[in-house]
Scaffold this active site. Sequence first.
Site, short mmCIF file in Angstrom:
data_model
loop_
_atom_site.label_atom_id
_atom_site.label_comp_id
_atom_site.label_asym_id
_atom_site.label_seq_id
_atom_site.Cartn_x
_atom_site.Cartn_y
_atom_site.Cartn_z
N LYS A 126 -39.35 -20.47 -18.91
CA LYS A 126 -38.12 -19.71 -19.09
C LYS A 126 -37.95 -19.19 -20.52
CE LYS A 126 -35.51 -22.29 -15.57
NZ LYS A 126 -34.30 -23.11 -15.34
N GLU A 196 -32.86 -27.96 -17.94
CA GLU A 196 -33.24 -26.77 -18.69
C GLU A 196 -32.10 -25.77 -18.74
OE1 GLU A 196 -37.28 -25.11 -18.67
OE2 GLU A 196 -37.71 -26.52 -17.05
N HIS A 200 -29.21 -24.35 -22.19
CA HIS A 200 -28.78 -23.01 -22.57
C HIS A 200 -27.26 -22.92 -22.78
CE1 HIS A 200 -32.56 -20.76 -22.06
NE2 HIS A 200 -32.80 -21.53 -21.02
#
Length: 333
Positions: A126, A196, A200
């Site tokens: 990503k 994950e 962010h």
Amino acid sequence: MIVDKINSPIKVGVLGFGGLGQAAAKVLTPKGEMSWVAAADKQGYAYDPTGLNSDAVIKSYHQQGSVGYLEPNGVLSSHSIQDLLANKQVDGYFLALPNLPNTFMADVAQQFIKSGWQGVLVDALKRTSAVEQLLELQTELQQAGITYLTGCGATPGLLTAAAAVAAQSYGEIHSVKITFGVGIANWEAYRATIREDIAHMPEYDVETARAMTDEEVSALLDKTNGIIALENMEHADDIMLELAGICSRDRVTVGGVVDTRNPQKPLSTNVQITGRTFEGKISTHTFTLGDETSMAANVCGPAFGYLKAGIALQRRGMSGLFTAAEIMPQFVR
């Protein structure tokens, strides 16, 4: 690139056996052109040159915590990737691994380089910074005879490739806006992926998310009613489109909503490409994924399509690092 005729099934391995790894096994089961022969997790690996049974491997993983417990093809090992590479015949691997810490995928790539193994690697990375680390390994991958395709999931991946194709209508690209919606019934089925995503969020980073216990993740999701809303993410779609010559990375934005308590998507996943045509017209192409397609379907399907494309490249003597914006995936029958 002309599609190679597949005379014998491509022997495929899946590294990582969380939610994506298990979905990958199910995606591979009906494929005639690929044979799933290897799987690995932290505690062990399973290998059968005639093909693994997805139901049996998934059952073993759920009941005992590792594919290494599979009878008679499992092996318990604290160095599962290294042991699997030592003497097992696998043409290509899908790295369904959590990129936590952010250096993890580059570390795995170096492990492959040092092993002397030659074949195809595909990831669904990503973060832009993670892809930048792989770019530093380009020469080493090429010299090792490894064909590595990075950013080959949904986003980056499927949507990045769609943007690269849609951009052809324009003489200049003004913006690429990717918006995703993900719905899952239970976050614990995709622990690494959710961590994950949390990384962010404002006030979080990769190390913070990695260090969170399951209880802390659950408590955070209780506060947000199971919703993770993300804006202006560090997503490798930007560097991939820049490397492909489509537009500068500052014109690419990625954001979305993840609902961890409902399998229905909170919004439709799409990419919008806005640009100016040679006639001077400003227009926007929109490519929208069907709401019925799951995150797993939109990640694993493209990953194996790119793995097949990688095999075709390697048969032509091409190794090194490629991205999903440079290469067309090939449909795996």
